[in-house]
Design a protein around this motif. Structure first.
Motif, PDB file in Angstrom:
ATOM      1  N   ILE A   1       0.832  -1.208   0.000  1.00 60.32           N
ATOM      2  CA  ILE A   1       0.000   0.000   0.000  1.00 60.32           C
ATOM      3  C   ILE A   1       0.871   1.264   0.000  1.00 60.32           C
ATOM      4  O   ILE A   1       0.415   2.351   0.329  1.00 60.32           O
ATOM      5  N   GLY A   2       2.144   1.088  -0.357  1.00 61.23           N
ATOM      6  CA  GLY A   2       3.008   2.242  -0.587  1.00 61.23           C
ATOM      7  C   GLY A   2       3.798   2.727   0.608  1.00 61.23           C
ATOM      8  O   GLY A   2       4.447   3.779   0.534  1.00 61.23           O
ATOM      9  N   LEU A   3       3.782   1.984   1.723  1.00 60.45           N
ATOM     10  CA  LEU A   3       4.569   2.429   2.880  1.00 60.45           C
ATOM     11  C   LEU A   3       6.045   2.054   2.676  1.00 60.45           C
ATOM     12  O   LEU A   3       6.349   0.988   2.141  1.00 60.45           O
ATOM     13  N   PRO A   4       6.977   2.922   3.109  1.00 58.05           N
ATOM     14  CA  PRO A   4       8.402   2.666   2.844  1.00 58.05           C
ATOM     15  C   PRO A   4       9.006   1.624   3.793  1.00 58.05           C
ATOM     16  O   PRO A   4       9.866   1.936   4.618  1.00 58.05           O
ATOM     17  N   VAL A   5       8.554   0.361   3.668  1.00 56.59           N
ATOM     18  CA  VAL A   5       8.991  -0.680   4.599  1.00 56.59           C
ATOM     19  C   VAL A   5      10.452  -1.071   4.357  1.00 56.59           C
ATOM     20  O   VAL A   5      11.231  -1.226   5.292  1.00 56.59           O
ATOM     21  N   ARG A   6      10.846  -1.197   3.077  1.00 58.72           N
ATOM     22  CA  ARG A   6      12.241  -1.556   2.753  1.00 58.72           C
ATOM     23  C   ARG A   6      13.176  -0.462   3.242  1.00 58.72           C
ATOM     24  O   ARG A   6      14.249  -0.737   3.771  1.00 58.72           O
ATOM     25  N   GLU A   7      12.752   0.767   3.051  1.00 55.87           N
ATOM     26  CA  GLU A   7      13.566   1.901   3.509  1.00 55.87           C
ATOM     27  C   GLU A   7      13.715   1.829   5.026  1.00 55.87           C
ATOM     28  O   GLU A   7      14.783   2.107   5.555  1.00 55.87           O
ATOM     29  N   LEU A   8      12.635   1.431   5.705  1.00 61.93           N
ATOM     30  CA  LEU A   8      12.695   1.336   7.167  1.00 61.93           C
ATOM     31  C   LEU A   8      13.744   0.308   7.587  1.00 61.93           C
ATOM     32  O   LEU A   8      14.522   0.549   8.508  1.00 61.93           O
ATOM     33  N   GLY A   9      13.790  -0.829   6.891  1.00 60.27           N
ATOM     34  CA  GLY A   9      14.784  -1.854   7.194  1.00 60.27           C
ATOM     35  C   GLY A   9      16.191  -1.290   7.057  1.00 60.27           C
ATOM     36  O   GLY A   9      17.053  -1.480   7.920  1.00 60.27           O
ATOM     37  N   MET A  10      16.419  -0.550   5.950  1.00 56.43           N
ATOM     38  CA  MET A  10      17.738   0.052   5.702  1.00 56.43           C
ATOM     39  C   MET A  10      18.066   1.072   6.800  1.00 56.43           C
ATOM     40  O   MET A  10      19.184   1.103   7.328  1.00 56.43           O
ATOM     41  N   VAL A  11      17.065   1.896   7.133  1.00 60.34           N
ATOM     42  CA  VAL A  11      17.268   2.951   8.138  1.00 60.34           C
ATOM     43  C   VAL A  11      17.610   2.328   9.495  1.00 60.34           C
ATOM     44  O   VAL A  11      18.530   2.781  10.185  1.00 60.34           O
TER      45      VAL A  11
END
Lengths: 262, 195
Positions: free
Chosen positions: A148-158
């Motif tokens: 649904i467009g939430l930045p989940v992969r980015e969260l993992g990286m962060v």
């Protein structure tokens, strides 16, 4: 400066350490809810039994595990007396205008038991799962939200970057605090307004250093070919084993029985 | 900055991810060390400064980065205080998660949107962003628990009256000089200052 960690990861090769972080996180959530959702003593017995079995399997030092209960001491104390004095029911004792009841005593004790169980479950999860595994597990569990467009992969990286920089900033805070103390800044005494003002010479250099490090990190990441794109692959993939399935089934079965039995 | 141009097509640039990660690290360090809790004489014994990295990251790199830093902050406070959250939420995991995560996610977002309309007056904008970001944190966490009916309002009056002024003052004295330095770095490099 002391770290205020209630339960730090310790490396070992036990059955609990080897479980998939997603299974452990899901089981921990279920075990945190069970003491509240259970209405029958059997439900509570199942919760205590599962947590006890996990504690034995984890081979966590008992003293350290019981030490985590200190973190909830004041909260337990407060919750016990709050329920002790505010629950209506059969009078047990009357002192002046204050009346305590049997129901109050039981409700207070129930809160303390729940808090202690929650603290041990949280500690067992962090004792047996490294912060990096927790990050991978969290990212994997949240991955459906990426649709649904939430930045989940980015969260993992962060989260991975954040964990890498924790020791760096821990050291940096110590260095800046020492430098400011050497200049006569007193961080731990004086009236509240003075203390707040004295944190400025620590926080402002800290934020500026963070910005400088972020710039250097971005250049270093891109120089090594990092691109912030949706289809990245992982060096370590999470895979569910038979042991994970058995553990998940046991927790699911005990949780369902514990909640449904009235 | 040159590194941002390399991955401009992505929703978040590498620089944005690096800012979120580094400020996330600061949030974790502040959650786990005594520096994050300023000792002041009030019922909770300490005022928190955990929300400051989310406010600064929101102003520096925009609402998504602010939200990501808030998320890291929420994860680290959940790691530390999940027991307290679940107890105050009466065992309702969804309420506990909502109270722990939603307000923290919004700190950087509200700080950014409070700053944007006032960007021509950066000191005022920084003060308003600090105020709004802090109130999002304090009122958000406790307000969610009250709104969802798991905490009585009367129990929280002392915390609101004593912690809020101290936490707001702390955010003001740190955010205003930090924004002054960000301006000196150049308007183009600060998301909330760009035209």
């Amino acid at each position: 400066m002391n770290l205020l960690l209630p339960g730090m990861y310790f490396a070992a090769d036990t059955a609990l350490h080897r479980l998939d972080p997603r299974v452990k996180m899901g089981a921990a959530m279920a075990l945190m809810v069970l003491p509240f959702a259970a209405r029958h003593p059997i439900g509570h017995l199942l919760a205590v039994g599962l947590v006890g079995a996990a504690a034995v399997l984890s081979r966590a030092p008992w003293r350290a595990l019981l030490g985590t209960l200190r973190t909830v001491f004041w909260l337990s104390f407060f919750m016990f007396f709050f329920y002790f004095f505010t629950t209506p029911g059969r009078p047990l004792l009357a002192l002046g205008g204050v009346r305590v009841t049997v129901e109050g005593l039981l409700a207070g004790a129930l809160q303390v038991y729940r808090l202690c169980l929650l603290a041990v479950v949280a500690a067992l999860l962090t004792y047996t799962t490294s912060p990096l595994q927790l990050t991978h597990g969290l990212e994997a569990m949240l991955s459906p939200l990426a649709r649904i467009g939430l930045p989940v992969r980015e969260l993992g990286m962060v989260l991975t970057v954040a964990l890498r920089f924790v020791p760096t900033f821990f050291e940096e805070i110590e260095t800046i605090s020492r430098a400011q103390r050497a200049r006569g800044v007193d961080l731990s005494s004086g009236p509240p307004w003075q203390r707040i003002r004295n944190t400025v010479p620590v926080f402002v250099p800290l934020f500026l250093s963070a910005i400088r490090r972020a710039e250097e990190l971005a250049v270093a990441m891109e120089a090594r070919g990092f691109r912030s794109q949706p289809h990245r692959t992982r060096l370590y993939q999470l895979t569910l084993t038979r042991a994970d399935a058995i553990a998940a089934l046991i927790v699911l079965a005990c949780g369902t029985i514990g909640v449904l039995i009235r | 900055m040159s590194s941002t141009s390399l991955s401009r097509r992505a929703r978040l640039s590498t620089y944005d991810l690096a800012v979120a990660g580094v400020f996330g690290a600061l949030a974790i360090v502040l959650a786990f060390t005594p520096l994050g809790l300023i000792p002041v004489p009030n019922p909770s014994e300490a005022a928190t400064s955990l929300h400051l990295p989310a406010i600064i990251a929101g102003i520096l790199s925009g609402p998504i980065v602010g939200a990501l830093v808030g998320l890291v902050l929420a994860v680290s406070t959940w790691y530390l205080y999940s027991t307290a959250f679940i107890t105050f939420a009466g065992g309702n995991l969804l309420v506990a998660l909502a109270a722990a995560f939603l307000p923290r996610l919004l700190i950087g977002v509200t700080a950014y949107y409070a700053f944007r309309p006032l960007r021509r007056w950066p000191a005022l904008a920084a003060a308003v962003a600090a105020l709004v970001g802090t109130l999002t944190n304090t009122f958000g966490v406790l307000g969610t628990l009250i709104f969802l009916g798991t905490l009585p309002v009367a129990l929280l009056a002392p915390v609101f009256s004593m912690n809020v002024p101290i936490e707001v003052a702390l955010a003001l004295v740190v955010t205003i000089p930090t924004v002054a330095v960000l301006r000196a770095m150049g308007r183009g490099r600060v998301a909330a200052l760009r035209d």
